[in-house]
Write a protein that holds these residues in place. Sequence first.
Motif, PDB file in Angstrom:
ATOM      1  N   GLY A  43       0.821  -1.217   0.000  1.00 35.77           N
ATOM      2  CA  GLY A  43       0.000   0.000   0.000  1.00 35.77           C
ATOM      3  C   GLY A  43       0.844   1.251   0.000  1.00 35.77           C
ATOM      4  N   SER A  80      -4.625  -9.686   2.527  1.00 34.70           N
ATOM      5  CA  SER A  80      -5.213  -8.693   1.632  1.00 34.70           C
ATOM      6  C   SER A  80      -4.196  -7.593   1.353  1.00 34.70           C
ATOM      7  N   THR A  81      -4.258  -7.027   0.166  1.00 30.90           N
ATOM      8  CA  THR A  81      -3.403  -5.879  -0.139  1.00 30.90           C
ATOM      9  C   THR A  81      -3.940  -4.607   0.492  1.00 30.90           C
ATOM     10  N   GLY A  82      -5.214  -4.633   0.944  1.00 29.94           N
ATOM     11  CA  GLY A  82      -5.877  -3.394   1.327  1.00 29.94           C
ATOM     12  C   GLY A  82      -6.222  -2.630   0.063  1.00 29.94           C
ATOM     13  N   GLY A 116      -8.610  -3.283  -4.559  1.00 25.48           N
ATOM     14  CA  GLY A 116      -7.759  -4.120  -3.729  1.00 25.48           C
ATOM     15  C   GLY A 116      -7.985  -5.588  -4.009  1.00 25.48           C
TER      16      GLY A 116
END
Length: 202
Positions: free
Chosen positions: A63, A135-137, A183
């Motif tokens: 991120g 999760s990547t966000g 995301g």
Amino acid sequence: MVKQDGNAAGLQHGDDLAGAFGGNVRRRREEAGLTLEQLSTQSSVSRAMLSKVERGEKSPTIGVASRIAHALDTSLSDLIGAPAAAASGVAVVMRKNDRPVFRDPETGFERHIVSAAPGAGGAEMVVHHLPAQVSTGLLPAYPPGTEKQLVVLEGTLTVAIGGINETLNRGDSLFFQADADHGFANRTSAPCEYIMVISRRT
């Protein structure tokens, strides 16, 4: 035929990746005539974090790295250290061991640059590895005209785009306009891998 000869192979090691990424951030920032404070404002990343990243003391998360790239009006692949597109040659080869790889130090997410000549034809290709329950966000929107297409190679992937969630299984594919926050998440107990093509219409 042109071969990419491993100039980026060392990026697979954490310290080398952090140093290369940080050096490229500083180069791009100085080329843009930005101070650390100005880049901090534009990227919403703290000045202290940016300073550590530039010195190679801190590996950013996906991120943070994405926000820095967008603020510098460049690609994440450029900051990671993608091989330059070959000026000549009918074909360009990049061996698997020579791939530049970005690893998120907090989640284990990996972004492999698999384009032998990134940017050639206005597109680049990457492979993402998402460990279980990672999760990547939300990642920042790309400039208008940027498109992403992906296909899931292994596991199950959930893609969030503009408030909509799409769940994809092995073999499923997706196209979307990337000019909105989006995301990627693996909500299962098994790893997920997908290949993605990023193209920019001029």
